[in-house]
Design an enzyme around this catalytic site. Structure first.
Site, PDB file in Angstrom:
ATOM      1  CD  GLN A 203      -1.262  -2.579   2.202  1.00  0.00           C
ATOM      2  OE1 GLN A 203      -0.278  -2.423   2.087  1.00  0.00           O
ATOM      3  NE2 GLN A 203      -3.167  -2.660   2.816  1.00  0.00           N
ATOM      4  CG  ASP A 244      -6.290  -0.753  10.099  1.00  0.00           C
ATOM      5  OD1 ASP A 244      -5.293  -0.315   9.765  1.00  0.00           O
ATOM      6  OD2 ASP A 244      -6.982  -0.784   9.846  1.00  0.00           O
ATOM      7  CG  ASN A 254      -1.554   1.551  11.002  1.00  0.00           C
ATOM      8  OD1 ASN A 254      -2.758   1.288  10.336  1.00  0.00           O
ATOM      9  ND2 ASN A 254      -0.008   1.882  10.904  1.00  0.00           N
TER      10      ASN A 254
HETATM   11  C1  MRU Z   1      -6.971   5.830   7.937  1.00  0.00           C
HETATM   12  S1  MRU Z   1      -6.424   4.677   7.328  1.00  0.00           S
HETATM   13  C2  MRU Z   1      -5.233   3.717   8.672  1.00  0.00           C
HETATM   14  C3  MRU Z   1      -5.129   2.509   8.451  1.00  0.00           C
HETATM   15  O1  MRU Z   1      -6.852   1.818   7.998  1.00  0.00           O
HETATM   16  C4  MRU Z   1      -3.562   2.152   7.906  1.00  0.00           C
HETATM   17  O2  MRU Z   1      -2.822   2.471   8.328  1.00  0.00           O
HETATM   18  C5  MRU Z   1      -3.900  -0.058   7.012  1.00  0.00           C
HETATM   19  O3  MRU Z   1      -3.172  -0.241   8.131  1.00  0.00           O
HETATM   20  C6  MRU Z   1      -4.366   0.166   6.181  1.00  0.00           C
HETATM   21  O4  MRU Z   1      -4.676  -1.657   6.103  1.00  0.00           O
HETATM   22  P1  MRU Z   1      -5.868  -2.213   4.668  1.00  0.00           P
HETATM   23  O5  MRU Z   1      -4.722  -3.526   5.331  1.00  0.00           O
HETATM   24  O6  MRU Z   1      -4.984  -1.707   3.596  1.00  0.00           O
HETATM   25  O7  MRU Z   1      -7.674  -1.512   4.735  1.00  0.00           O
END
Ligand code: MRU
Length: 366
Positions: A203, A244, A254
């Protein structure tokens, strides 16, 4: 935020006024494509398969998923089925449960004929509020960057490390961790972002780098293991990540690897901030390590990597030895003691029960 000069949110209604359009994050950064969702099942698939991801956007998409369900059938069993279907998509981001509970509270008291319109209105309100919360996070985080900039030699950028994607693509607009960075850049402060690539789904390399680049923010993608080295050499002034789920005492879940960055930051005296809107706080939990459910995703995300092939096609290739077992815990928990501060829509506070309850006395329980 803008892509090629055009302002986008990450989720909006189609021209027909009822279907829901999202940006297909599995195709970024190579293709900017949208997906139109016409049912709760499609919304659930989009969340599960990470067409949309990031805690706030997961919540917003689930809210619209309920609206889609209500348009098809607004009876009580259909409402309960849609809430259950969407709740089961991803376990760690608490914004999902928060959004679904809010939809239930808005819809359950209404007669079924009124539910579809009310569901669309509530989903739209959740989206609008997310934009405002993220913008406020940016405003409260900006002084932290400004303070560091003031201590640096003129013209030297503030070097900020971030992990995963907590930018506008992970929210409805602005982002959480990246919101202060966008405001700092727009205010003319020199900033430079170290972008952890964030295996297994990359990501950082795919999404954070994409959106920082689109906004003109100087940045460099680094492998996940480079952060500690850069901190030892004084090349990281601060860390800002998203979350999260944050517990009532400030433990922070997170993307996997965040904890190691917090440890390295602690060892090197680098401030480690976590940016979050209040719907990401799980007031029912205290001990994040014991109580936050950690998503275990498919091993294929570890054994394989997707990217742009020389022929211009997006292809997936195997990187792990055939036959080797793989494990894929998708999140980790950083204990509050390693967090310098929480950047919220109401200000910056200590990662502690007192800090959070001080900012959110109306939401804190007990
Ligand atoms: C503003 S979003 C914060 C988190 O959701 C982000 O850092 C994250 O860990 C996202 O994980 P993902 O697995 O891509 O949904």
């Amino acid at each position: 935020m803008k892509i090629n000069g055009q302002h986008y949110r990450t989720i909006w209604l189609a021209q027909d006024g009822w279907r829901v359009v999202v940006i297909d994050q599995t195709r970024l950064p190579f293709r900017f494509e949208t997906v139109t969702l016409g049912s709760a099942e499609q919304a659930a698939d989009a969340i599960r398969n990470m067409v949309v991801r990031g805690a706030p956007l997961i919540g917003a998409t689930a809210a619209y998923g309920v609206a889609l369900a209500m348009r098809a059938d607004a009876a009580d069993p259909a409402l309960e089925a849609a809430l259950a279907l969407l709740a089961a998509t991803r376990p760690t981001a608490v914004n999902l449960r928060w959004a679904l509970e809010r939809m239930r509270q808005a819809l359950a008291p209404l007669p079924p004929p009124d539910r579809a319109a009310a569901a669309y209105a509530e989903a739209a309100a959740i989206c609008d509020e997310d934009v405002a919360l993220c913008r406020a996070i940016g405003e409260h985080g900006l002084p932290l960057i400004r303070e560091i900039a003031a201590r640096k030699p003129a013209g030297q950028p503030v070097n900020i490390l971030t992990h995963c994607n907590a930018g506008w693509i992970a929210t409805v607009d602005w982002g959480t961790a990246l919101a202060p960075i966008y405001l700092a850049h727009d205010a003319g402060l020199p900033v430079h972002v170290w972008v952890d690539e964030t295996r297994p789904r990359n990501q950082g390399a795919a999404l954070t780098a994409y959106e920082l680049g689109a906004h003109g923010v100087p940045h460099a993608v680094i492998v996940d293991n480079a952060g500690g080295h850069l901190m030892q050499r004084g090349q990281v002034d601060m860390v800002i990540v998203g979350t999260d789920r944050t517990t009532a005492r400030g433990d922070v879940a997170n993307k996997i690897g965040t904890y190691l960055k917090a440890l390295a930051a602690h060892d090197n005296g680098v401030p480690f901030y976590v940016a979050l809107p209040s719907p990401t706080i799980d007031w029912r939990l205290a001990d994040g390590l014991a109580d936050i459910p950690i998503e275990e995703r498919a091993g294929r995300e570890v054994s394989h990597v997707a990217g742009l092939a020389e022929d211009g096609e997006i292809r997936t290739v195997r990187v792990a030895a055939p036959g080797s077992a793989v494990a894929n815990p998708a999140f980790d928990v950083t204990p509050a003691r390693l967090v310098t501060g929480l950047i919220t829509e109401r200000g910056v506070c200590a990662a502690s029960s007192e800090g959070l309850a001080g900012l959110f006395p109306d939401l804190a329980q007990g």
